[in-house]
Design a protein around this motif. Structure first.
Motif, short mmCIF file in Angstrom:
data_model
loop_
_atom_site.label_atom_id
_atom_site.label_comp_id
_atom_site.label_asym_id
_atom_site.label_seq_id
_atom_site.Cartn_x
_atom_site.Cartn_y
_atom_site.Cartn_z
N HIS A 1 0.84 -1.20 0.00
CA HIS A 1 0.00 0.00 0.00
C HIS A 1 0.88 1.26 0.00
O HIS A 1 2.09 1.19 0.25
CB HIS A 1 -0.92 -0.02 1.22
CG HIS A 1 -2.28 0.54 0.94
ND1 HIS A 1 -2.49 1.56 0.04
CD2 HIS A 1 -3.52 0.20 1.40
CE1 HIS A 1 -3.78 1.84 -0.01
NE2 HIS A 1 -4.43 1.03 0.79
N ALA A 2 0.27 2.40 -0.28
CA ALA A 2 1.01 3.67 -0.27
C ALA A 2 1.56 3.92 1.14
O ALA A 2 0.90 3.60 2.14
CB ALA A 2 0.09 4.81 -0.69
N PRO B 1 8.78 -0.33 1.14
CA PRO B 1 8.81 0.91 0.37
C PRO B 1 8.71 0.61 -1.13
O PRO B 1 8.87 -0.55 -1.54
CB PRO B 1 10.18 1.50 0.70
CG PRO B 1 11.03 0.31 1.02
CD PRO B 1 10.11 -0.72 1.62
N THR C 1 -2.39 0.78 -9.13
CA THR C 1 -3.18 2.00 -9.31
C THR C 1 -2.34 3.13 -8.74
O THR C 1 -1.88 3.04 -7.61
CB THR C 1 -4.53 1.90 -8.58
OG1 THR C 1 -5.27 0.80 -9.10
CG2 THR C 1 -5.35 3.17 -8.77
N GLY C 2 -2.12 4.15 -9.54
CA GLY C 2 -1.30 5.25 -9.05
C GLY C 2 -0.84 6.13 -10.19
O GLY C 2 -1.50 6.23 -11.23
N GLU D 1 -3.77 1.01 -13.67
CA GLU D 1 -4.83 2.01 -13.62
C GLU D 1 -4.15 3.29 -13.17
O GLU D 1 -3.86 3.46 -11.99
CB GLU D 1 -5.92 1.55 -12.65
CG GLU D 1 -7.25 2.16 -12.93
CD GLU D 1 -7.42 3.47 -12.21
OE1 GLU D 1 -7.00 4.52 -12.76
OE2 GLU D 1 -7.95 3.45 -11.10
N CYS E 1 -8.82 9.62 -9.72
CA CYS E 1 -8.36 9.47 -11.11
C CYS E 1 -9.47 9.78 -12.09
O CYS E 1 -9.22 10.29 -13.17
CB CYS E 1 -7.81 8.06 -11.33
SG CYS E 1 -8.88 6.77 -10.71
N ARG F 1 -1.60 15.21 1.40
CA ARG F 1 -0.23 15.48 1.85
C ARG F 1 0.17 16.88 1.39
O ARG F 1 -0.26 17.33 0.32
CB ARG F 1 0.77 14.46 1.24
CG ARG F 1 0.50 13.01 1.58
CD ARG F 1 1.71 12.10 1.22
NE ARG F 1 2.30 12.35 -0.07
CZ ARG F 1 2.31 11.47 -1.09
NH1 ARG F 1 1.76 10.28 -0.96
NH2 ARG F 1 2.91 11.78 -2.23
P1 NDP Z 1 2.37 7.11 -6.56
O1 NDP Z 1 1.99 6.63 -7.89
O2 NDP Z 1 3.80 7.43 -6.32
O3 NDP Z 1 1.91 6.02 -5.48
C1 NDP Z 1 1.03 4.95 -5.75
C2 NDP Z 1 1.63 3.64 -5.27
O4 NDP Z 1 2.75 3.30 -6.10
C3 NDP Z 1 2.16 3.71 -3.86
O5 NDP Z 1 1.95 2.47 -3.23
C4 NDP Z 1 3.64 3.96 -4.07
O6 NDP Z 1 4.42 3.59 -2.98
C5 NDP Z 1 3.90 3.11 -5.28
N1 NDP Z 1 5.07 3.49 -6.08
C6 NDP Z 1 5.53 4.72 -6.33
N2 NDP Z 1 6.61 4.69 -7.13
C7 NDP Z 1 6.85 3.38 -7.40
C8 NDP Z 1 7.85 2.69 -8.14
N3 NDP Z 1 8.81 3.33 -8.80
N4 NDP Z 1 7.82 1.35 -8.17
C9 NDP Z 1 6.85 0.68 -7.51
N5 NDP Z 1 5.88 1.28 -6.78
C10 NDP Z 1 5.87 2.62 -6.73
O7 NDP Z 1 1.45 8.34 -6.19
P2 NDP Z 1 1.76 9.58 -5.23
O8 NDP Z 1 1.24 9.27 -3.89
O9 NDP Z 1 3.15 10.06 -5.27
O10 NDP Z 1 0.86 10.66 -5.96
C11 NDP Z 1 1.43 11.41 -7.04
C12 NDP Z 1 0.44 11.59 -8.15
O11 NDP Z 1 0.01 10.31 -8.62
C13 NDP Z 1 -0.85 12.28 -7.81
O12 NDP Z 1 -0.69 13.64 -7.73
C14 NDP Z 1 -1.73 11.80 -8.93
O13 NDP Z 1 -1.50 12.57 -10.07
C15 NDP Z 1 -1.29 10.40 -9.15
N6 NDP Z 1 -2.14 9.41 -8.49
C16 NDP Z 1 -3.12 8.81 -9.20
C17 NDP Z 1 -3.97 7.93 -8.59
C18 NDP Z 1 -5.05 7.28 -9.33
O14 NDP Z 1 -6.06 6.89 -8.73
N7 NDP Z 1 -4.91 7.11 -10.62
C19 NDP Z 1 -3.87 7.62 -7.17
C20 NDP Z 1 -2.77 8.29 -6.51
C21 NDP Z 1 -1.96 9.13 -7.16
P3 NDP Z 1 4.95 4.70 -1.92
O15 NDP Z 1 3.74 5.34 -1.34
O16 NDP Z 1 5.72 3.88 -0.94
O17 NDP Z 1 5.80 5.64 -2.71
#
Ligand code: NDP
Length: 452
Positions: free
Chosen positions: A153-154, A184, A203-204, A226, A260, A304
């Protein structure tokens, strides 16, 4: 990992991240649970999912409270999120057996069919914005399908991560069926490479998606992504403005704009722009920012301060490039991750508000000459997650919705996820689908069986 309350910056808890031996042990548990779980009869799997739904409903306020404390979501929205998680568990408990039934096919065999078989262990890399929903939307179908699941998870929602593991454990899932890894982002690649992991879903953000897809590609493992979106919200001149404005505000400002599938670019026909904008601005001014645990609050803080600062950079750069701030467009001074509800007019190409995802409470207004121009602007983006069209003429709306370059197009409704419907994007919004039968099948081997 730290749990920090975005309302005031208070540290709620600190959690040690795991070293590799602990991760290794979890991977071993998942691998040893997988064969037995895959053989567990469907009614038994369904019963555990239904039990998970009950636990969620019983502890709705407790879990909603953790969400609100860790990432600042309004209490009412957090409770609705828990309810939705319970509903997705019930949905797959009920529909799973139908989705997993053999699909008979005619061929030169006396009997040929698709047998849906689980892939094994799936890693889910999940974000903080819907810290329960994003996980359950993956886990309910994956577990019902007979896979075991690992959650990374994040880092800012560790208490949510542990609470979710607790739900599955107490629902009676066998040890190793669902585990939270306290790792991490830098440890994700090694987990993907491990031979005990068979697929990954993320998702991220786009950078995280690219990193995970590259790691999965290097070892030829299935990935579902996603990622972000910059969904257009297309207002035609015959739109029902009362409904449209109410839904526009809900779509953009729900979850403090951190979704998103939030409407991010409001593509408004010139003929209706002034009428739409005056009502929209009035509704935005009526939003009540405040403590997310107070029922009267209608706009939450962001999750944040670094995300808030990044949003403000995007807004300032857009204004420097010619966008016009109509409402807000400023952080709230003091502690906490607050940003004023904002409207940015005259947004165009070359501005972050046009080219990038604005993940916060800022609406970008883009004016279009006519319907074709609106379609051109709506599709002029790297992203392709969702989009919506607003018009009293539903046939016209559907015709336009079909031409939007995205994975989910809605007419007279804000883009939302629903367990019954596939959810996912195209272009830089990722690939693969979640929810419905399609979401479940992403992590299944569609095995062809041919019998002479
Ligand atoms: P991230 O994409 O960085 O985080 C999402 C997840 O991915 C977290 O569990 C994070 O872990 C993990 N992660 C990050 N970088 C890597 C990597 N290189 N390899 C593997 N896993 C990784 O989102 P942020 O929290 O930094 O948000 C930044 C931006 O992302 C937002 O402003 C938005 O634009 C977008 N976002 C989009 C989402 C969606 O629903 N589509 C949801 C959240 C963010 P950790 O927290 O440990 O870094």
């Amino acid at each position: 990992m730290q749990s920090v309350n975005p309302v005031n910056g208070a540290v709620l808890g600190r959690f040690d991240t795991w070293e590799w031996p602990r991760v290794d042990k979890a991977l071993g548990l998942a691998a040893s649970a997988a064969p037995e779980w895959a053989q567990t009869p469907l009614p038994d799997r369904a019963e555990r999912l239904r039990r998970a739904a009950q636990i969620l409903r019983q502890r709705r306020d407790q879990y909603a409270g953790i969400i609100t404390q860790e990432m600042g979501k309004l209490s009412s929205e957090a409770r609705a999120e828990i309810d939705k998680c319970a509903a997705v568990c019930d949905f797959y408990a009920g529909e799973g057996p139908r989705f997993l039934a053999d699909a008979m096919l005619a061929s030169d065999a006396s009997r040929s069919l698709i047998a849906w078989q689980p892939l094994g262990t799936v890693l889910a890399v999940m974000p903080w914005n819907f810290p329960f929903w994003q996980v359950f939307r993956f886990a309910a179908p994956a577990l019902m399908a007979g896979n075991t699941a690992l959650l990374k998870h994040a880092s800012n929602v560790p208490r949510c991560a542990l609470a979710i593991e607790e739900v599955f454990r107490e629902a009676g899932f066998p040890e190793g069926a669902f585990q939270t890894l306290m790792i991490p982002a830098s440890a994700v690649e090694a987990v993907i490479r491990d031979r005990r992991v068979h697929a990954v879903t993320l998702t991220g953000s786009e950078p995280a998606g690219r990193a995970v897809a590259a790691a999965a590609g290097a070892v030829l493992k299935k990935a579902v992504l996603e990622l972000g979106g910059s969904d257009p919200f297309v207002v035609l001149e015959d739109a029902d403005l009362e409904l449209t404005v109410q839904q526009a505000v809900a779509s953009r400002f729900m979850n403090a704009g951190q979704s998103c599938i939030a409407a991010k670019r409001f593509v408004v026909l010139e003929g209706v722009a002034e009428a739409f904008l005056s009502r929209f601005r009035e509704a935005v001014r009526a939003l009540r920012p405040g403590d997310p645990s107070h029922e009267a609050t209608t706009l939450a803080p962001m999750a944040r301060t670094d995300l808030r600062d990044e949003l403000h950079r995007q807004v300032q750069q857009s204004i420097a490039a010619g966008a016009v701030p109509l409402e807000g467009c400023e952080p709230v001074p003091g502690k906490g991750a607050w940003y004023r509800p904002s409207v940015l007019d005259q947004v165009g190409p070359g501005m972050p508000a046009y080219d990038e995802e604005l993940f916060g409470p800022v609406a970008a207004i883009l004016r279009a000459r006519d319907e074709e121009d609106a379609l051109r602007i709506a599709n002029d983006t790297r992203f392709g997650l969702g989009g919506s069209v607003w018009t009293r003429d539903v046939a016209r709306g559907e015709a336009l919705a079909r031409r939007l370059a995205c994975g989910c197009a809605f007419v007279n409704g804000l883009v939302k996820s629903d367990p019954r419907l596939p959810f996912g994007g195209i272009k830089d919004s990722g690939y693969g689908r979640e929810l419905s039968a399609l979401g479940m099948r992403e992590f299944l081997n569609a095995k062809t069986v041919w019998v002479r």
